[in-house]
Design an enzyme around this catalytic site. Structure first.
Site, PDB file in Angstrom:
ATOM      1  N   GLY A 350       0.831  -1.211   0.000  1.00  0.00           N
ATOM      2  CA  GLY A 350       0.000   0.000   0.000  1.00  0.00           C
ATOM      3  C   GLY A 350       0.859   1.252   0.000  1.00  0.00           C
ATOM      4  CD1 TRP A 353      -1.788   1.573  -5.858  1.00  0.00           C
ATOM      5  CD2 TRP A 353      -2.051   3.322  -4.493  1.00  0.00           C
ATOM      6  NE1 TRP A 353      -2.836   2.317  -6.340  1.00  0.00           N
ATOM      7  CE2 TRP A 353      -3.024   3.401  -5.521  1.00  0.00           C
ATOM      8  CE3 TRP A 353      -2.022   4.321  -3.516  1.00  0.00           C
ATOM      9  CZ2 TRP A 353      -3.956   4.427  -5.592  1.00  0.00           C
ATOM     10  CZ3 TRP A 353      -2.948   5.348  -3.584  1.00  0.00           C
ATOM     11  CH2 TRP A 353      -3.898   5.402  -4.616  1.00  0.00           C
ATOM     12  CG  HIS A 354       0.316   6.134  -1.249  1.00  0.00           C
ATOM     13  ND1 HIS A 354      -0.111   4.977  -0.639  1.00  0.00           N
ATOM     14  CD2 HIS A 354      -0.686   7.038  -1.094  1.00  0.00           C
ATOM     15  CE1 HIS A 354      -1.324   5.176  -0.131  1.00  0.00           C
ATOM     16  NE2 HIS A 354      -1.694   6.406  -0.401  1.00  0.00           N
ATOM     17  N   GLY A 355       3.894   5.550  -4.291  1.00  0.00           N
ATOM     18  CA  GLY A 355       5.038   6.095  -5.004  1.00  0.00           C
ATOM     19  C   GLY A 355       6.217   5.148  -5.026  1.00  0.00           C
ATOM     20  CG  PHE A 511       0.042   9.422  -4.791  1.00  0.00           C
ATOM     21  CD1 PHE A 511       1.422   9.418  -4.789  1.00  0.00           C
ATOM     22  CD2 PHE A 511      -0.647  10.133  -3.841  1.00  0.00           C
ATOM     23  CE1 PHE A 511       2.115  10.126  -3.810  1.00  0.00           C
ATOM     24  CE2 PHE A 511       0.042  10.842  -2.853  1.00  0.00           C
ATOM     25  CZ  PHE A 511       1.421  10.823  -2.845  1.00  0.00           C
TER      26      PHE A 511
END
Length: 511
Positions: A350, A353-355, A511
């Site tokens: 997770g 996923w943001h970067g 994102f």
């Protein structure tokens, strides 16, 4: 001609944002024809699909071709999954959907990240090439750079959305959409396209075939959400970002520990107001068009523990990770050690996923550790946990301690989420821990009083009891349309006065 080019052609320096006057001109134009078509579902859906594609083009340029590709691929695979009579074929088709979507997401978002790791480990010198730019240049004689990959706006959101569709078709939770136009509309619906919420097919697709319905209460609620979102974004988030938070995070060593601490508190309310402000706008705009989007935030800084926080923050993502990652990994069905491992894997991915940066992995890891510790504590002392949770809900002191500690854990993790690199993140922590300079606090409060008041205002409004918020929201909804117009004019005037020289893009666009 230049005027028409500005209206119709994508500009990298002027993407289409909810906070730009251009968007509201676009929305007014959309409503003009929508008022004619809204009773005819087929025409309405096709019209909104076309306008959503235009919105995405104006927001992300030639990357709209990727959106079209994902739409065609997942529509086709959804049909194949549903029609397949052999389980093995169904698995092949759903696996193909996941590979295509994660492949696109991985290439555009993580190509540099994994290439750098590979080059470091194997001492190679592989260079990343933007093949989409190569193909576009060959087809259109354009001159896009092929040595630089730009992250397409919203790709993390719509890929997760299309993955959930094919997986849910495979799980028999939803039937496939028979019309590619309707499916394209579901994938590209512009209010939530570029920054969520992530909408499940089972929640949205049935609405495609329902008659348009907008009650007076829903209209008032939509206007309230739009104005609320604009205030969150433009009055609070943008102002404290440009005038304080960005400066401190850019060079934490140049500021005292107190200033660094206030910048971290500032970022906590900035990112909340930015992201939840976008969600309010998206839900409000969608509601005016007759569509209901799921709630994405529920006062997350009121959470009494880290598990509670993830029930309140970015709900559409946290529930997606639970249903499509955590549970398939085994969830809590394979023993406690496996559950803790699954939690850590889910939160680390997770974060990623943001970067494509270790900072986001650390951010996810901190939340993962927080979740594991909370689960361990609950398991080891179940009776105490129930007693404590009960008291935390009933007793003001216990609730304050719970909210205070959870808020500060989340706020500490934001340092790694926001900092430009690890050195600056660690520098900020060192400044807070060892260079606080208490004697300068009165002078700093005097210098930054407007910023600190906005931070305090944002957090105070966030912590207001829900019943009070419901009361003033309900009052606004019930007021006469003339009162709504007057209040809207006043709010827009205030926002114009407070507006920064350069409108800031929403944080989650990256994102």
């Amino acid at each position: 001609m230049d005027f028409l080019k500005d209206i119709l052609l994508y500009s990298e320096t002027k993407p289409l944002l909810f906070t730009r006057p251009y968007f509201w001109g676009f929305f007014a134009f959309l409503l003009l024809f929508y008022s004619i078509l809204y009773k005819k579902n087929t025409l309405r859906n096709a019209y909104l699909f076309i306008m959503s594609l235009f919105f995405y083009y104006k927001s992300g340029g030639y990357f709209f071709s990727l959106l079209i590709f994902s739409t065609i691929a997942d529509f086709t695979l959804g049909q194949l999954i549903y029609k397949a009579t052999i389980l093995k074929r169904k698995k092949i088709f759903v696996a193909l959907s996941i590979i295509i979507n994660l492949g696109l997401l991985g290439y555009f978002k993580y190509a540099y990240f994994f290439t750098d790791i590979f080059n470091t480990v194997f001492h190679s010198n592989i260079e990343v090439i933007n093949y989409l730019a190569v193909w576009t240049n060959n087809l259109t004689s354009s001159s896009f750079s092929i040595s630089r990959i730009i992250l397409p706006v919203g790709i993390s959101f719509y890929t997760f959305q299309t993955i959930s569709y094919t997986v849910d078709v495979y799980r028999d939770k939803v039937k496939p959409v028979k019309n590619i136009i309707d499916f394209g509309f579901y994938v590209s619906f512009f209010p939530q396209l570029v920054a969520g919420p992530i909408v499940r097919a089972a929640e949205f697709i049935p609405q495609l075939y329902q008659k348009y319905r907008l009650t007076r209460q829903e209209f008032g609620h939509a206007i309230f959400l739009i104005l609320n979102g604009l205030v969150k974004k433009m009055l609070i988030s943008d102002y404290i970002s440009i005038n304080f938070v960005d400066r401190v995070f850019q060079s934490p060593g140049s500021f005292t520990g107190f200033e660094n601490l206030m910048a971290v508190y500032g970022y906590s309310i900035q990112i909340y107001c930015d992201f939840s402000g976008y969600t309010d706008l998206a839900i409000g705009v969608a509601l005016l068009l007759g569509f209901k989007l799921p709630i994405n935030f529920n006062s997350p800084y009121k959470a009494i523990n880290i598990t509670d926080f993830w029930r309140r923050w970015h709900i559409s993502l946290s529930s997606w990770l639970r249903d499509y990652l955590y549970i398939p990994l085994g969830g809590n069905k394979k023993g406690k050690p496996r559950m803790y491992l699954n939690l850590m894997i889910t939160m680390l991915l997770g974060g990623l996923w943001h970067g494509a940066n270790m900072r986001f992995v650390i951010w996810g890891g901190l939340h993962g550790i927080g979740l594991v510790v909370h689960k361990l504590w609950a398991k080891m002392n179940l009776s105490l946990n129930k007693h404590y949770s009960s008291r935390a809900n009933r007793n003001i002191f216990f609730r304050f301690i719970s909210v205070f500690s959870t808020f500060h854990l989340v706020t500490f993790a934001w340092i790694f989420f926001r900092a430009e690199d690890m050195n600056k993140a660690l520098s900020m922590i060192r400044q807070i821990a060892g260079n606080f300079q208490v004697e300068l606090i009165p002078a700093m409060i005097s210098s930054y009083y407007k910023i600190f008041l906005l931070i305090l205002l944002g957090l105070s409004v966030h912590w207001i009891p829900a019943r009070i918020k419901e009361n003033y929201r309900g009052w606004f909804i019930k007021t006469h349309i003339s009162i709504k117009i007057i209040l809207a004019i006043i709010i827009i005037f205030i926002l114009y006065q407070a507006k920064s020289a350069e409108i800031q893009p929403f944080i989650y666009f990256q994102f």
